[in-house]
Scaffold this motif. Structure first.
Motif, PDB file in Angstrom:
ATOM      1  N   ASN A 203       3.639  13.654  32.643  1.00 47.19           N
ATOM      2  CA  ASN A 203       4.743  14.617  32.703  1.00 47.19           C
ATOM      3  C   ASN A 203       4.587  15.586  33.865  1.00 47.19           C
ATOM      4  O   ASN A 203       5.567  16.058  34.420  1.00 47.19           O
ATOM      5  CB  ASN A 203       4.862  15.389  31.401  1.00 47.19           C
ATOM      6  N   ARG A 204       3.347  15.897  34.236  1.00 47.96           N
ATOM      7  CA  ARG A 204       3.145  16.822  35.355  1.00 47.96           C
ATOM      8  C   ARG A 204       3.502  16.190  36.689  1.00 47.96           C
ATOM      9  O   ARG A 204       3.889  16.883  37.621  1.00 47.96           O
ATOM     10  CB  ARG A 204       1.701  17.310  35.386  1.00 47.96           C
TER      11      ARG A 204
ATOM     12  N   LEU B 195      11.954  16.638  34.263  1.00 46.65           N
ATOM     13  CA  LEU B 195      11.834  15.840  33.046  1.00 46.65           C
ATOM     14  C   LEU B 195      13.216  15.526  32.500  1.00 46.65           C
ATOM     15  O   LEU B 195      14.081  16.401  32.441  1.00 46.65           O
ATOM     16  CB  LEU B 195      11.028  16.598  31.985  1.00 46.65           C
TER      17      LEU B 195
ATOM     18  N   ASP C 200       9.240  21.989  27.906  1.00 48.51           N
ATOM     19  CA  ASP C 200       8.978  22.379  29.289  1.00 48.51           C
ATOM     20  C   ASP C 200       7.499  22.525  29.603  1.00 48.51           C
ATOM     21  O   ASP C 200       7.139  22.702  30.763  1.00 48.51           O
ATOM     22  CB  ASP C 200       9.682  23.693  29.602  1.00 48.51           C
ATOM     23  N   CYS C 201       6.653  22.500  28.610  1.00 53.23           N
ATOM     24  CA  CYS C 201       5.215  22.620  28.819  1.00 53.23           C
ATOM     25  C   CYS C 201       4.660  21.228  29.102  1.00 53.23           C
ATOM     26  O   CYS C 201       4.775  20.319  28.291  1.00 53.23           O
ATOM     27  CB  CYS C 201       4.559  23.231  27.587  1.00 53.23           C
ATOM     28  N   ARG C 202       4.034  21.061  30.233  1.00 54.51           N
ATOM     29  CA  ARG C 202       3.550  19.745  30.666  1.00 54.51           C
ATOM     30  C   ARG C 202       2.036  19.708  30.608  1.00 54.51           C
ATOM     31  O   ARG C 202       1.350  20.149  31.534  1.00 54.51           O
ATOM     32  CB  ARG C 202       4.032  19.467  32.077  1.00 54.51           C
TER      33      ARG C 202
END
Length: 87
Positions: free
Chosen positions: A43-44, A49, A36-38
């Motif tokens: 990915n941002r 995702l 979950d960390c982008r």
């Protein structure tokens, strides 16, 4: 400087160093491996995702898989020693 080199301060410094290293490890692990960390730009840009496989891999890591097969006891040999009747 002499007042900071008291021997009773060393256990506190050791404990604080250990805890600080654990915090840095966990933050680094979450920043680099958490699905979950982008961090990167691709990915941002995505709103949602599609990374269920990556999330499953993150949640079911090797330590969790190993501990799933172990009995839920901290010290099984000590528990067996005190729970068996000696005749």
């Amino acid at each position: 400087m002499g007042r900071w080199l008291r021997p009773e301060v060393f256990p506190l410094l050791g404990a604080m160093g250990f805890v600080t290293s654990m915090v840095v490890f966990q933050l680094t692990r979450n920043a680099l491996l958490n699905p979950d960390c982008r961090i990167n730009k691709e990915n941002r840009k995505m709103g949602i995702l599609e990374n269920e496989d990556e999330g499953e891999k993150y949640a079911q890591h090797h330590l969790r898989k190993y501990m799933r097969t172990r009995p839920p006891q901290v010290m099984p040999s000590v528990n067996r020693f005190f729970s068996q009747e000696n005749n």
